[in-house]
Enzyme design. Structure first.
Site, PDB file in Angstrom:
ATOM      1  N   GLU A  67      -5.030  -7.422  15.005  1.00 46.72           N
ATOM      2  CA  GLU A  67      -4.552  -6.088  14.650  1.00 46.72           C
ATOM      3  C   GLU A  67      -5.723  -5.092  14.733  1.00 46.72           C
ATOM      4  OE1 GLU A  67      -0.929  -4.965  11.816  1.00 46.72           O
ATOM      5  OE2 GLU A  67      -2.752  -5.276  10.680  1.00 46.72           O
ATOM      6  N   GLY A  72      -5.019  -2.183   5.236  1.00 47.82           N
ATOM      7  CA  GLY A  72      -4.187  -3.278   4.735  1.00 47.82           C
ATOM      8  C   GLY A  72      -4.826  -4.648   4.930  1.00 47.82           C
ATOM      9  N   ARG A  73      -5.336  -4.887   6.137  1.00 53.40           N
ATOM     10  CA  ARG A  73      -5.894  -6.218   6.421  1.00 53.40           C
ATOM     11  C   ARG A  73      -7.282  -6.413   5.818  1.00 53.40           C
ATOM     12  NH1 ARG A  73      -4.997  -3.111  10.634  1.00 53.40           N
ATOM     13  NH2 ARG A  73      -6.639  -2.427  12.030  1.00 53.40           N
ATOM     14  N   LYS A  91       0.841  -1.202   0.000  1.00 53.22           N
ATOM     15  CA  LYS A  91       0.000   0.000   0.000  1.00 53.22           C
ATOM     16  C   LYS A  91       0.879   1.256   0.000  1.00 53.22           C
ATOM     17  CE  LYS A  91      -3.628   2.059   2.847  1.00 53.22           C
ATOM     18  NZ  LYS A  91      -4.552   1.832   3.965  1.00 53.22           N
ATOM     19  N   HIS A  94      -5.309 -34.253  17.620  1.00 57.78           N
ATOM     20  CA  HIS A  94      -4.245 -35.131  18.094  1.00 57.78           C
ATOM     21  C   HIS A  94      -3.132 -34.355  18.764  1.00 57.78           C
ATOM     22  CE1 HIS A  94      -6.021 -38.651  16.138  1.00 57.78           C
ATOM     23  NE2 HIS A  94      -6.497 -37.714  15.325  1.00 57.78           N
ATOM     24  N   LYS A 126       9.021  -0.951  14.149  1.00 55.19           N
ATOM     25  CA  LYS A 126       9.564  -0.538  12.841  1.00 55.19           C
ATOM     26  C   LYS A 126      10.576   0.586  13.030  1.00 55.19           C
ATOM     27  CE  LYS A 126       5.531  -1.256   9.816  1.00 55.19           C
ATOM     28  NZ  LYS A 126       4.646  -0.587   8.870  1.00 55.19           N
ATOM     29  N   GLU A 134      10.499  -4.640   4.716  1.00 58.59           N
ATOM     30  CA  GLU A 134      10.593  -6.031   4.273  1.00 58.59           C
ATOM     31  C   GLU A 134      10.297  -6.149   2.783  1.00 58.59           C
ATOM     32  OE1 GLU A 134       8.990  -4.936   6.918  1.00 58.59           O
ATOM     33  OE2 GLU A 134       9.115  -6.339   8.603  1.00 58.59           O
TER      34      GLU A 134
HETATM   35  C1  G6Q Z   1      -2.696  -3.990   7.944  1.00 59.27           C
HETATM   36  C2  G6Q Z   1      -1.469  -3.344   8.346  1.00 59.27           C
HETATM   37  C3  G6Q Z   1      -0.194  -4.006   7.907  1.00 59.27           C
HETATM   38  C4  G6Q Z   1       0.196  -3.719   6.465  1.00 59.27           C
HETATM   39  C5  G6Q Z   1       1.652  -4.145   6.266  1.00 59.27           C
HETATM   40  C6  G6Q Z   1       2.130  -3.922   4.859  1.00 59.27           C
HETATM   41  O1  G6Q Z   1      -3.805  -3.587   8.185  1.00 59.27           O
HETATM   42  O2  G6Q Z   1      -1.527  -2.007   7.979  1.00 59.27           O
HETATM   43  O3  G6Q Z   1      -0.224  -5.393   8.082  1.00 59.27           O
HETATM   44  O4  G6Q Z   1      -0.650  -4.362   5.581  1.00 59.27           O
HETATM   45  O5  G6Q Z   1       2.478  -3.457   7.174  1.00 59.27           O
HETATM   46  O6  G6Q Z   1       2.029  -2.578   4.507  1.00 59.27           O
HETATM   47  P1  G6Q Z   1       2.217  -2.124   3.025  1.00 59.27           P
HETATM   48  O7  G6Q Z   1       1.131  -2.726   2.210  1.00 59.27           O
HETATM   49  O8  G6Q Z   1       2.148  -0.626   3.059  1.00 59.27           O
HETATM   50  O9  G6Q Z   1       3.561  -2.621   2.578  1.00 59.27           O
END
Ligand code: G6Q
Length: 548
Positions: A358, A272-273, A211, A389, A509, A217
């Site tokens: 989250e 994001g989620r 996003k 199990h 972060k 990462e």
């Molecule tokens: C979700 C969070 C988080 C996000 C990641 C990746 O709701 O905001 O999990 O999706 O940190 O972020 P980017 O898509 O910006 O790389």
């Protein structure tokens, strides 16, 4: 906006009524509740949108449900749902609308952000994704050397990874088996190395999903992917054929060298989620094709309508959300187990962990006060029957109360002999055993020696929901995800928290960014952390292998 300074949740008469009711009901056994009402199993069940929810094996009476719904009304759940659907800035700490429901709207619907209908843009991106997905699937999108794409690697993390991985696995049955799909998320180089070790750069397409397009990462993995491709393809021009981006940040996409014509957009009103049904789902669409992807969106949409319009007493996400509140806040349950009895849903619990934790792992209310009650429980789970199990022992006979959701299907997508009957027999047996247990008398009657009787006794009264659907289709998957999304919303509304921000992930972060140069700089960079962190860093510096 509905963020007025309401009375603290625990001061509300509707909450206190539940507290009083809890004292009356907490020792009642599911055995008695079922004995009192021959039709309990039918009465405490709801069916809509292809999902059947049996919530009869919960420690509730009709009065509990009535009181929970009163609480929901008192906490303005109805108004909050409308506020979300109207595009109000209900994500107050980020000052954003929360409109993932617009991502699955039909073309003729209207969802507005700041007075602008966003549905046409949503469909324009979906159409662009469909065109791209079809070209890749038909072999028309050629790599730099003219060969078709045979492998797609999604690079993303968190919300830009968990949804795509989960849905790719969930819908694998419907996927194109001629194309290999991989997902790289971890900054651990092993993730990238293992995902690409058997791939040919000339036939591999990377989807960089981020996003913000600034996530450490993802940007590190994207750069590594670029190096990996160009080591073989040897021309910067190749990037345009082997890299596409999913992002809200055109500037950064362009800086990376990806043509913005190959960028699939989404918007800051999509968390994001909550974004796998937006362009973040591009890898899913390439895997299963645009029609299946659109069916999945239709499944989401059907659940959105259900959530918005169905009275609370028959509203699947509302009931599930309120039951979570009931155990979390009155029974002090710490966790919720989610057990899909469907191998294709093996990543569903991991996906739900982000969605639920989250979203609702917050301790400050919308009006800035510290909560004096519990908020989001820990979600976890494994596909059945494997868990039986291992950890089910603790659910059956441990000292903790763990409400569980069991998810099963009437038909398997891979019928072989009697496997499916065996699988489903376990769903029904487990929920039955958890609810009813086995009394000491029953154990004794089996001839068990006296000293062993307590060990073999199951007290029961362990609550479960059972969610059944006919078969795992893209539509059902969409409805199932939206069910949990809206259940999370219901919980967050009762707890009066912002379910759509995630400030808790920021500190780590920031600190990591500060430490990176300290590791790379070896002894030249002075350390000013606490004595534990300083010692750990020094130890790492002394033994680290320089690969940069
Ligand atoms: C979700 C969070 C988080 C996000 C990641 C990746 O709701 O905001 O999990 O999706 O940190 O972020 P980017 O898509 O910006 O790389």
């Amino acid at each position: 906006m509905t963020t007025t300074s309401a009375p603290s949740l625990t001061q509300r008469p509707t909450w206190q009524a539940l507290q009083t009711h809890f004292v009356e009901i907490k020792d009642r056994h599911l055995r008695d509740l079922f004995a009192e009402d021959d039709h309990r199993g039918e009465r405490f069940a709801v069916e809509d949108v292809g999902l059947y929810l049996d919530y009869s094996k919960n420690r509730v009476t009709a009065e509990t449900i009535r009181l929970l719904i009163e609480l929901a009304e008192d906490c303005s759940l109805r108004e909050r749902i409308e506020a979300m659907f109207r595009g109000e800035t209900i994500n107050v700490t980020e000052h954003r609308s929360v409109l993932h429901v617009a991502l699955r709207a039909t073309r003729d619907e209207v969802f507005e952000v700041d007075g602008k209908n966003v549905v046409p843009e949503v469909h324009a991106v979906l159409d662009k994704m469909a065109d791209f997905a079809d070209r890749v699937r038909r072999g028309e999108w050629k790599g730099y050397t003219g060969r078709p794409i045979r492998a797609v690697v999604n690079i993303g993390i968190g919300g830009s990874d968990l949804g795509p991985v989960m849905a790719y696995e969930a819908l694998k049955y419907y996927s194109d088996r001629e194309i290999t799909f991989r997902f790289v998320s971890n900054v651990d180089s092993t993730d990238f190395a293992e995902a690409t070790r058997d791939l040919d750069p000339a036939e591999t397409l990377f989807i960089i999903s981020s996003k913000t397009f600034t996530t450490l990462e993802t940007m590190t993995n994207a750069q590594t992917a670029r190096d990996w491709s160009l080591r073989t393809l040897k021309d910067d021009q190749a990037v345009a054929r082997h890299f596409v981006a999913v992002s809200t940040n055109a500037e950064e996409v362009s800086k990376f060298g990806i043509d913005t014509a190959n960028m699939f957009e989404f918007w800051d009103w999509v968390g994001g989620r909550y974004s796998m049904d937006a362009a973040i789902g591009l890898s899913i669409m390439v895997a299963v094709g645009p029609d299946n992807f659109r069916s999945m969106l239709a499944g989401y949409h059907a659940m959105d309508l259900h959530f918005r319009t169905t009275p609370f007493e028959r509203n699947l996400p509302v009931l599930m959300g309120l039951l979570t509140v009931w155990y979390n806040n009155f029974f002090d349950a710490q966790t919720v187990g989610v057990m899909p009895y469907e191998q294709y849903l093996k990543r569903f619990p991991a996906y739900l962990q982000q969605l639920t934790m989250e979203s609702n792992g917050k301790h400050i209310t919308l009006d800035g006060r510290l909560v004096d009650y519990q908020t989001g429980p820990i979600f976890w789970g494994e596909p059945g029957t494997n868990g039986q199990h291992s950890f089910y022992q603790l659910i059956h006979q441990g000292t903790k109360l763990i409400p569980c959701d069991f998810i099963g299907f009437m038909q398997t997508l891979n019928p072989i002999r009697d496997h499916h009957d065996l699988l489903m027999a376990n769903v029904f047996a487990q929920t039955e055993a958890l609810a009813f247990g086995k009394t000491a008398d029953e154990v004794r009657a089996e001839g068990t020696p006296g000293w062993l009787v307590p060990h073999r006794t199951f007290e029961g009264n362990r609550p479960t929901n059972t969610i059944l659907a006919e078969r795992l289709t893209p539509e059902v998957l969409g409805s199932l995800i939206a069910l949990y999304e809206h259940s999370v919303f219901t919980q967050g509304t009762i707890w009066n928290i912002d379910s759509f921000d995630q400030w808790g992930v920021e500190l780590g972060k920031v600190l990591a960014k500060r430490i990176i140069p300290e590791l790379e700089g070896r002894d030249e960079v002075p350390l000013s952390h606490d004595s534990s962190t300083n010692t750990l860093i020094k130890r790492y510096r002394a033994h680290r292998a320089d690969t940069t």
